[in-house]
Write a protein that holds these residues in place. Structure first.
Motif, short mmCIF file in Angstrom:
data_model
loop_
_atom_site.label_atom_id
_atom_site.label_comp_id
_atom_site.label_asym_id
_atom_site.label_seq_id
_atom_site.Cartn_x
_atom_site.Cartn_y
_atom_site.Cartn_z
N ARG A 114 0.82 -1.21 0.00
CA ARG A 114 0.00 0.00 0.00
C ARG A 114 0.85 1.25 0.00
O ARG A 114 0.52 2.23 -0.67
CB ARG A 114 -0.93 0.00 1.21
CG ARG A 114 -2.06 -0.96 0.98
CD ARG A 114 -3.02 -0.94 2.14
NE ARG A 114 -4.09 -1.91 1.87
CZ ARG A 114 -4.77 -2.54 2.79
NH1 ARG A 114 -4.49 -2.33 4.05
NH2 ARG A 114 -5.70 -3.38 2.44
N ALA A 117 2.13 2.14 -3.32
CA ALA A 117 1.14 2.67 -4.26
C ALA A 117 0.60 4.03 -3.80
O ALA A 117 -0.22 4.62 -4.47
CB ALA A 117 -0.02 1.69 -4.39
N SER A 118 1.10 4.53 -2.69
CA SER A 118 0.49 5.73 -2.10
C SER A 118 0.95 7.00 -2.79
O SER A 118 1.74 6.98 -3.72
CB SER A 118 0.78 5.80 -0.61
OG SER A 118 2.09 6.23 -0.41
N ALA A 119 0.46 8.10 -2.29
CA ALA A 119 0.52 9.34 -3.05
C ALA A 119 1.86 10.09 -3.03
O ALA A 119 2.39 10.45 -4.07
CB ALA A 119 -0.57 10.27 -2.55
#
Lengths: 209, 209
Positions: A114, A117-119
């Motif tokens: 996660r 894939a985060s910002a």
DNA sequence: AAGTCATATGACTCTATAGTCACATTATAA
DNA sequence: TTATAATGTGACTATAGAGTCATATGACTT
């Protein structure tokens, strides 16, 4: 980097705090993880937290570093010789190692997926350092050698295929999470089956032979 | 679902707000997107926002729905007949459509990828509804038919391979983002090259033939 | 015992956010 | 023109979290 104060803590206390961190990040993701909640769960004072770490990112980086160390032990059994054996045998070992880590540390694997894939690219770079593409660089090197040794297709785009291999192996966790309620109940045969399907895909494709 | 008030707005105003939303989610991700910032950027009052949407999730779902509609138009050119032609030709069309959408709507694609990898399963289900696995279900059906038609390997795990196909196609965006500064400068040939590499992987593997 | 250093504490400040609401403005209809 | 409905407004409340700091505790030293 955690502060010296944290490093001086007993192994027990360090582990207790680490486990709380893992639960918090697993439950809420990086962005929504709360230091206030963590200190409450771990039974330490807010002030103590800031004696241990600079901030959330610092704490997270520590967790990721521990996890990397741990994951390496799963791949260690791959000897130097094996890097020179055939590509698909090596790939099999890498995939099996990755899945064994997933089996033993499912939460950490989820957290890692996660986060990647985060910002926030800046945070990602801060946490991962140059290791952000370690897997890709490593695979690219291997693929390049095998291609030169005429073992792989001559028109293979090595960089792209390294990316695909990384994506595919990172997606295993999601696959198993979708298929099974409880990851700890998955049998070794099921892991092996997935590995063999993957190897076969890369070796021969999925077309009828 | 947005409220009727929002639907009654002029097309212009709706689009202006939608674009602000896209920028906000692109910049900060779902979790950290701020309604206060959105209303400020869009030049509307806080109270108006709540006349339009129930909350952040409601707004996000609207954005995703618009995006889905848009993406469908990229795949529309695939005729019913083509679904019965050979699998790899169909796959090529699907991948090309996906990449064209990526080219024309890079921010939306990023937002989508990140949201799918994010933490809160409940929110994800609320936003995506049953469409969460639409791509997988669709691919599974196709793969199943082709396997029955003896076009694909007889020991293929259809469910797993549908998952891999989805992962691979979702990872294209990340690949291009890593390789190029400005996605809008990527040439059609480069997209085609990636599609062909992918088709070849699935058709024959990457081994020397 | 007295002094020194490392560690622990939690009330407090500061900031940002979601969501509300009484009132203002504009459109529509009669 | 007046009445009614729909839409717009932004100051306000409530909440939650990050990070600070003066003080307390305990451990170790001389």
């Amino acid at each position: 980097m955690p502060k010296k104060t944290f490093m001086n803590l007993s192994k027990d206390k360090k582990e207790r705090i680490l486990n709380v961190m893992i639960d918090e990040f697993y439950e809420h993701g990086y962005e929504n993880a709360s230091i206030s909640r963590i200190v409450a769960s771990a039974g330490i004072a807010k002030g103590s937290f800031y004696q241990y770490f600079n901030d959330k990112q610092d704490m997270f980086k520590y967790m990721i570093d521990v996890m990397r160390q741990e994951k390496l032990t799963y791949l260690e059994t791959i000897s130097a010789d094996e890097f020179k054996s055939d590509f698909f045998a090596l790939l099999r070992k890498l995939l099996k190692g990755g899945l064994a880590f997933l089996r033993d540390h499912p939460k950490q694997a989820v957290i890692y997926d996660r986060f990647m894939a985060s910002a926030d690219e800046a945070v990602k770079k801060g946490v991962m350092g140059e290791g952000i593409n370690a897997s890709n660089v490593f695979l690219e090197k291997i693929l390049h050698e095998r291609k030169a040794a005429n073992e792989l297709s001559s028109d293979l785009d090595v960089r792209f295929m390294a990316h695909i291999l990384t994506s595919v192996s990172l997606s295993f966790g999601e696959y198993f999470r979708n298929q099974y309620e409880d990851l700890s109940k998955i049998k070794d045969e099921e892991y092996d089956h997935i590995v063999e399907q993957t190897i076969k895909l890369f070796q021969y494709g999925i077309g009828k032979m």
